[in-house]
Each structure stands twice: as C-alpha cells, then as structure tokens.
Motif scaffolding. Structure first.
Motif, PDB file in Angstrom:
ATOM      1  N   GLU A  66      -5.777  -4.598  10.481  1.00  0.00           N
ATOM      2  CA  GLU A  66      -5.946  -5.946   9.923  1.00  0.00           C
ATOM      3  C   GLU A  66      -4.674  -6.755  10.111  1.00  0.00           C
ATOM      4  N   GLN A 105       0.862  -1.184   0.000  1.00  0.00           N
ATOM      5  CA  GLN A 105       0.000   0.000   0.000  1.00  0.00           C
ATOM      6  C   GLN A 105       0.898   1.233   0.000  1.00  0.00           C
ATOM      7  N   LEU A 143      -6.703   1.172   8.792  1.00  0.00           N
ATOM      8  CA  LEU A 143      -7.447  -0.079   8.660  1.00  0.00           C
ATOM      9  C   LEU A 143      -6.505  -1.218   8.272  1.00  0.00           C
ATOM     10  N   ASN A 144      -5.557  -0.924   7.409  1.00  0.00           N
ATOM     11  CA  ASN A 144      -4.595  -1.933   6.958  1.00  0.00           C
ATOM     12  C   ASN A 144      -3.743  -2.439   8.120  1.00  0.00           C
ATOM     13  N   GLU A 158      -6.284   9.628   6.751  1.00  0.00           N
ATOM     14  CA  GLU A 158      -7.300   8.777   7.376  1.00  0.00           C
ATOM     15  C   GLU A 158      -8.175   8.082   6.335  1.00  0.00           C
ATOM     16  N   TYR A 159      -8.565   8.833   5.287  1.00  0.00           N
ATOM     17  CA  TYR A 159      -9.465   8.214   4.314  1.00  0.00           C
ATOM     18  C   TYR A 159      -8.747   7.287   3.338  1.00  0.00           C
ATOM     19  N   LYS A 160      -7.419   7.264   3.372  1.00  0.00           N
ATOM     20  CA  LYS A 160      -6.674   6.330   2.526  1.00  0.00           C
ATOM     21  C   LYS A 160      -6.568   4.942   3.170  1.00  0.00           C
ATOM     22  N   ARG A 161      -6.965   4.825   4.435  1.00  0.00           N
ATOM     23  CA  ARG A 161      -7.181   3.535   5.101  1.00  0.00           C
ATOM     24  C   ARG A 161      -5.906   2.784   5.462  1.00  0.00           C
ATOM     25  N   GLN A 162      -4.783   3.488   5.635  1.00  0.00           N
ATOM     26  CA  GLN A 162      -3.604   2.796   6.155  1.00  0.00           C
ATOM     27  C   GLN A 162      -3.854   2.301   7.578  1.00  0.00           C
TER      28      GLN A 162
END
Length: 626
Positions: free
Chosen positions: A548, A532, A544-545, A538-542
């Motif tokens: 996970e 990635q 969340l990555n 925040e909205y690029k979702r690192q």
C-alpha cells in the motif's frame, strides 16, 4: 499497605548507602550504571516489604492463587515502572538531580529484559501487574532466557540476529532462590514395576528459581514472577578434566544451559524441534512441581487442588501442563487416573492467541514420545477417554491424529475454560478453530478481552496525556478506568481539544527527534504517524502495508501538488530466524524505505522508518505518538 511517604532526603540516603556498600563506589567515580543500580536497589527495598506482607497474608488467609504459565514475559524496563507504582517517580528524579545525574539517562541505561517477543508476552506482563494492583495472589512462571529471542540489526536491509546480552550486567530486580530447584526428566524408558508404569529418565536437568517482585499500583500488593534457569544435575566431570578432555568435562553444564539460553530456538531442524519441546516441558514441569510443593505445605488432600489453584496456560506452549500434572498426581502421589483427570481439568485454563490452525503447535509422535515417553502414554489415554466419553466426537477430531500430537486440542480438552482475547476472536474460536469441540463443550469457551496496564502505558509512557487527564478529572483513574468517562463532558470543549492536541504533538516531537538521532531519517511531527509494530509474519500483513505504501508513493509522484496528508510509515518487529519469507518482507520494507526516503519529488509527504530491535522501551516511544 506500603508507606509511600518516602522523602527525598530518605531516598537520597538510601541511594548513597547502596552506592557505597552494595556497589563499592564513591560518588565522584560512579558511572551511570552505578547510579542506576544504586537507585534500583533503593527502590527495590521499598518493594520487598509489601511483597512479604502480601505473601504472609495469602498464607494466613489460605487464599486461592493464580499461576500464569507463559513462555514469554515482555516486562521491559522496571525502574521507572516501579517508581510510578510506588508514587516515587518525581522524588527519584529530584534525588538523582541532587547527585548531578539525569533521571532519564539513568532510566534508559537499564536494558530491556529479553524475555519475550510480542503481544503474548506483553499481555502476560500486563496481567501480572494488574493482578498485583487488584490484590489477586499470583505467580508468573517463565524461563530466565540468557539471550532472549535475539538482538536485531539490519545489514543491507536484511535482518541479522545476534544474542541479547541483558544479563551481562547484574539484574537488580531479581532474587536467586537456589533452594527452590526441581529435577526435570527427559527421554529414557517406561518400565513396569509392581503392575505400574514407571518412567526411568535418560536425562535430567535442574530448574533453579529466580524471583522478581511485581508491585501493584500504590504499593498495596506485590506478586512474584518466578523464572527458571537450567542447571546441570552433574556440575563437572573431574575425571574427564584430569584426563585432559576439558570440553567433555564441561559438557553437562553446557547442554543444560542450552534450555534457558534462547527464546524460540530455530526449529527447522530436528534438534531445534526437540529443544523447543524440552523448553516447554522444562518450564511447565518446574512450575507444577513448585505449585504442588506449595499446596502440600498446608494441605493434605490433593483432590482439593482446584479450590486453591488456578493454572492459566498462555497459548499452547505450556499445554503439556495437563499430562504433566496428571503424571505428578498419578505417578508421584498415587492418585488414580480418573481422579487425576478431574483434578487437573479443574485447575487448568487455556488462553488461545491465534485463529490459524497451522499456528497451533503440533509435535510428531516420534519426537514427543522420544522426549517425553510417559507423557505420550498419558496423552493417548486422555484422548481415548475423551473419545469414549463423547461418542459423537467426529473421527477426524482428537489429540493424536496423523502421527501428530495436537497441542491446541490437548489444551482445550484439559482446560475447564478456554478464552479468546477479544469478543470477535472468541466467537471465531468457537466457529472456525474448534467448532467440533465447542459443540461437545458449549459452555467452555468464554471471552476475556486483552487489556493493558494504564500505569505503564499511560501514566508512565504518555506523561503529557496523563497530566491532562489528571488536570481534567483528578486522580484515581489509574486503577479505575471507568473514571475516564469523566472526560466525556469535555469532548466539545475547545480548550480541552487544544490541550489534547498539544499533548499529542509533544509526544510526536519527542519521537521525531528520536527517529532523527536513532535512525538518521528526518520526519515532521506534523505528519500522520502510521505505526505497525508486531512480530513479522505473513498473516500479520506487513507485506500488505508496504505494498500500500508503494502504491501511495506512485500516486503522490503522479500528482505531487494534490492535497496529500504527509505520512510517516513506522514499522517495528522481528522475524523468526528460520522464517525466510518474513525476513524477505523485512528486506523489502528497508529497500523501499531507501528509495522513498531519498525521493525529492515526494519529500516529506511520505517517509518510511524501521528502527531495529523493537522492544517494550521502543513501544513506549512509538505508541503515545501514533
């Protein structure tokens, strides 16, 4: 068309000539830098001829030009890219080997041009190369940032920003154009003179041009990337200097250069906000003055401007182009407001890059009116015209609302076409971002799917796969990607699948070796590389990555004997200096990596790698191995 029949002997002579007469070095005492510069100048010589020929043909045929305005041009290194497009890459490698020099070492000595940060800037660079490849006359306009965004490093897992220094060495690809300089006004007051509003600026700087030729595939056409450097209108205050006030004597130059020092300065302060707005106007005004100067050199009727000029605004940063073009047409050239509005809208297009309303720039009317008082008047008049022309426009829609100037709405209203960068994105621009404006202008939003130039990202960056493609379907796919359909009959071929897997593994081995030497983390090329790479947001979702990844780590620890696919999580990207949450995400990723990479239970089943200072050259390593 450029003659690509340059033999190794001729290129060798050109390199030796530049080493001696341009750099003043002899071969026994030449450094890697000297060899790189000599080779770069020799390759640049081969670009100048088609560059001039393209310009002469555009003038002779009075062809319409594209003008691409962007705050970013993430062009990366240029030497190897130029040799690929000229068909001279293998020749260059052979010549440098003859001098006892390693071509790869020379290529990697070139610093990445610090002119961008992410996808917006890389799209701009790919468009410039692609327009040159298809022979579309074009200029790219940007800012020649001295220090770029910043050079990123990590201390204790936290991002630390230091200035980029790409211009501390000579940049061999550019040509300074001191004769192409324009005065850029700021601040001041509006006076009424002869019944007309006249802007009397309080500050001025000079925008000085630096041109880089952009060569297309096979050297058939070349366009121009014109970058503006800020210079003072008053170079030096000798009176203050002679009084001993040395700092004040140099103040005009220091303040002017501030405009072209850093990409996206921290805007958490008023001074930072003002600097950003000034930068955007600096780029846009210089570009538009240059466009009008070029048009007026061979045409007299400015109402014909849309027939010859297409100006593309890459996101909202150059959205001031609408009001500024109108100011130049009305105030400087005597056109009436209605004709100027129609002319400007006929020239302008707008590319939207984000669906988040809060990511579309908005300027406080105080800041906007203070920095650009004449444009505040013009923006209010555009907004009033649009409101009266489209009576059904909802009251909450407009350019100037709640003491803010909304640059997204300004760009939309002033553009004759608006595009998203994928089919889904374009539909969401219609439905979610600008639904009311789309209803008023149902034919304005179109789709233009983002692409990348296959010359850099496949032919150059992924040589094993490029070779397999050429061996399988022959040449010609580099500028005609439809020919890749010729691979479809080979999908079920075991030998092709084996060769494809071998090409991928070669890229992964190279990346694994680089990660080991560069990051100190040993990873297996047989693992799945999960990559990635983009700016941290925040909205690029690192976040969340990495969450996970933590969950996966716990699951592996709970059952390490299960049939896990080994995985390497690779992150890359920078956070804006003032974006505290994004910087904490970086800190979290690095702290989690420290724990997981040293866990004897999970071992090679899970690794995390976060190389610092992501740029185009790093992407060229990561993407082919992903």
């Amino acid at each position: 068309m450029n003659d690509l029949s340059l033999t190794p002997n001729l290129l060798q002579a050109d390199v030796a000539r530049h080493l001696t007469f341009t750099l003043g070095k002899d071969a026994p005492n030449a450094s890697v830098y000297d060899w790189r510069m000599a080779l770069s100048f020799a390759i640049r010589d081969r670009i100048v001829e088609p560059w001039f020929a393209s310009t002469r043909r555009t003038w002779a045929e009075d062809r319409k030009r594209v003008y691409y305005l962007s705050m970013e041009f993430l062009i990366g290194r240029l030497l190897e890219d130029a040799t690929i497009n000229l068909g001279l890459r293998d020749v260059a490698e052979e010549v440098m080997a003859g001098f006892g020099q390693d071509f790869r070492t020379i290529v990697e000595d070139e610093p990445d041009a610090a002119l961008g940060n992410g996808g917006l800037g890389r799209l701009a660079a790919c468009f410039m190369e692609s327009m040159a490849t298809v022979g579309c006359p074009a200029y790219g306009y940007g800012i020649r940032y001295e220090h770029g965004l910043f050079r990123q490093r990590f201390e204790g897992g936290r991002q630390v920003e230091t200035p980029e220094d790409w211009l501390s060495q000579s940049h061999p690809w550019e040509f300074a154009r001191p004769e192409s300089a324009y005065t850029i006004p700021f601040k001041g007051v509006i006076e009424t003179q002869g019944g007309r509003d006249v802007w009397v600026p309080g500050e001025t700087v000079l925008a000085e041009a630096h041109d880089t030729p952009v060569i297309g595939w096979q050297g058939k056409w070349a366009n121009t990337l014109r970058l503006w450097a800020a210079k003072p209108t008053t170079l030096f205050d000798l009176e203050r200097f002679n009084r001993g006030d040395y700092a004040a004597a140099a103040e005009p130059e220091a303040l002017a250069r501030t405009l072209s020092r850093v990409l996206y300065p921290d805007d958490t302060t008023y001074q930072g906000k003002e600097l950003r707005l000034k930068q955007e106007f600096f780029l846009t005004s210089a570009a538009l003055q240059d466009i009008l100067r070029r048009f007026k050199a061979s045409h007299t009727n400015l109402r014909d401007l849309p027939k010859h000029v297409a100006i593309q605004m890459n996101d909202t940063h150059p959205a001031i182009a609408g009001p500024e073009l109108m100011r130049l047409l009305v105030d400087e050239n005597g056109m009436d407001f209605a004709d100027a509005l129609e002319t400007a809208r006929g020239c302008l297009g707008y590319t939207n890059h984000t669906l988040l309303p809060e990511a579309l720039e908005r300027w406080a009317t105080f800041t906007f009116g203070n920095v650009l008082p004449r444009h505040m008047q013009i923006v209010e008049r555009i907004d009033s015209w649009h409101r009266m022309t489209y009576a059904s426009r909802p009251h909450y829609v407009g350019i100037v609302k709640h003491h803010e100037v909304r640059m997204g709405e300004l760009a939309f209203i002033m553009a004759h076409k608006v595009n998203g960068v994928s089919a889904l994105h374009s539909e969401l621009v219609k439905k979610n971002l600008f639904p009311e404006l789309h209803k008023l202008h149902p034919d304005r939003i179109i789709n233009q799917t983002n692409g990348v130039t296959p010359r850099r990202w496949l032919k150059m960056a992924n040589r094993p796969l490029a070779k397999l493609i050429t061996d399988t379907i022959g040449d010609g796919w580099e500028d005609d990607l439809d020919r890749l359909r010729g691979l479809e009959p080979h999908v079920d071929s075991k030998s092709f699948a084996k060769a494809f897997a071998a090409a991928k593994r070669e890229n992964k081995v190279q990346l694994a070796n680089w990660i080991g030497s560069h990051c100190g983390v040993q990873v297996s090329p047989d693992a799945l590389f999960d990559v990635q790479i983009k700016r941290i947001h925040e909205y690029k979702r690192q976040l969340l990555n990495i969450l996970e990844t933590i969950a996966r780590w716990h699951a592996i620890r709970a059952n390490p004997k299960a049939n896990w696919v080994p995985r390497v999580k690779i992150f890359g990207g920078k956070s804006a200096p003032g974006y505290a949450v994004a910087k904490e995400i970086i800190h979290l990723i690095n702290d989690v990596a420290e724990v997981i990479n040293n866990d004897p239970i999970t071992g090679d089943l899970l690794k995390i790698v976060y190389p610092a200072n992501y740029n185009v050259s790093m992407a060229e390593r990561l993407i082919p191995a992903a």
